[in-house]
Design a protein around this motif. Structure first.
Motif, PDB file in Angstrom:
ATOM      1  N   TYR A  32      16.831  71.850  20.106  1.00  0.00           N
ATOM      2  CA  TYR A  32      16.421  71.627  18.878  1.00  0.00           C
ATOM      3  C   TYR A  32      16.418  72.909  18.277  1.00  0.00           C
ATOM      4  O   TYR A  32      16.107  73.859  19.261  1.00  0.00           O
ATOM      5  N   ARG A  96      16.158  69.668  24.264  1.00  0.00           N
ATOM      6  CA  ARG A  96      15.567  68.271  23.972  1.00  0.00           C
ATOM      7  C   ARG A  96      15.376  67.572  25.082  1.00  0.00           C
ATOM      8  O   ARG A  96      14.637  66.532  24.923  1.00  0.00           O
TER       9      ARG A  96
ATOM     10  N   GLU B  99      11.504  63.098  16.967  1.00  0.00           N
ATOM     11  CA  GLU B  99      12.357  64.241  17.488  1.00  0.00           C
ATOM     12  C   GLU B  99      11.973  65.487  16.674  1.00  0.00           C
ATOM     13  O   GLU B  99      11.999  65.591  15.368  1.00  0.00           O
TER      14      GLU B  99
END
Lengths: 116, 114
Positions: A32, A96, B99
């Motif tokens: 990310y 992640r 997320e």
């Protein structure tokens, strides 16, 4: 181990010109990626993030960032700089595989200076 | 408006003194964090908490302590054991689900030594 690098301590751009603030990263998994901006004596403000999908991510205040997996980069861009864009910019990365944001790593920051 | 409030904005510490920095959030976030920012460096994680009554050490926890008795509050104490406490301290919070949730930051407390 995760790491993130912002190779330029300072970037100087004339108002109206395009700007780029560079960021490269190293993670063992898929990342990310985030950009934050900090004005003097203030906290960090979230600008944009890459999770998946399109490599070009659009964010706040006309900023965008391009994810390049082969070059492991996530450069911040804006087509036309404003004097008010002058601030400290931080790139951040998180593998992640880690669910906790405590695993986020921040770059050392790039000071962007826009001259009138 | 929802957000994170840090107080005080400026704080001065005497030798041998403990000081406490306040952080309150009304974003209903489960996770909260304390960072230290020094000039020319990125943010370094001091402590974090993912749930009430639980917290974990970050990368530079020595000389600091925290508590998490309420979801909204995550105070940081800088103890006399922290020999170089002069820095800008930032509190942040984030959601735990979803997320790539970004962190939301307060406006910081600048701590100096008298």
């Amino acid at each position: 181990a995760q790491s993130v690098a912002q190779p330029e301590d300072q970037v100087n751009v004339a108002e109206g010109n395009p700007l780029t603030v560079k960021c490269t990263y190293s993670v063992s998994g898929n990342p990310y990626l985030f950009w934050y901006v900090q004005y003097p004596n203030r906290g960090l403000q979230f600008l944009l993030k890459y999770i998946t999908g399109d490599n070009l991510v659009k964010g706040s205040y006309g900023f965008e960032a391009e994810f390049n997996k082969s070059q492991t980069s996530f450069h911040l861009k804006k087509p036309s700089a404003l004097v008010s864009d002058s601030a400290l910019y931080f790139c951040a990365v998180r593998d992640r595989r880690y669910s906790s944001a405590s695993k986020i790593i921040f770059g050392s920051g790039t000071r962007l200076s826009i001259r009138p | 408006d929802g957000g994170i409030t840090q107080s005080p904005k400026y704080l001065f510490r005497k030798e041998g003194q403990n000081v406490t920095l306040s952080c309150e959030q009304n974003l209903n976030h489960d996770a909260m964090y304390w960072y230290r920012q020094d000039p020319g460096q990125g943010l370094r994680l001091i402590y974090y908490s993912q749930i009430v009554n639980d917290f974990q050490k970050g990368d530079i926890a020595e000389g600091y302590s925290v508590s998490r008795e309420k979801k909204e509050s995550f105070p940081l104490t800088v103890t006399s054991a922290q020999k170089n406490p002069t820095a800008f301290y930032l509190c942040a919070s984030s959601m735990q689900t979803g997320e790539g949730q970004p962190q939301h930051f307060g406006d910081g407390t600048r701590l100096s030594i008298l």
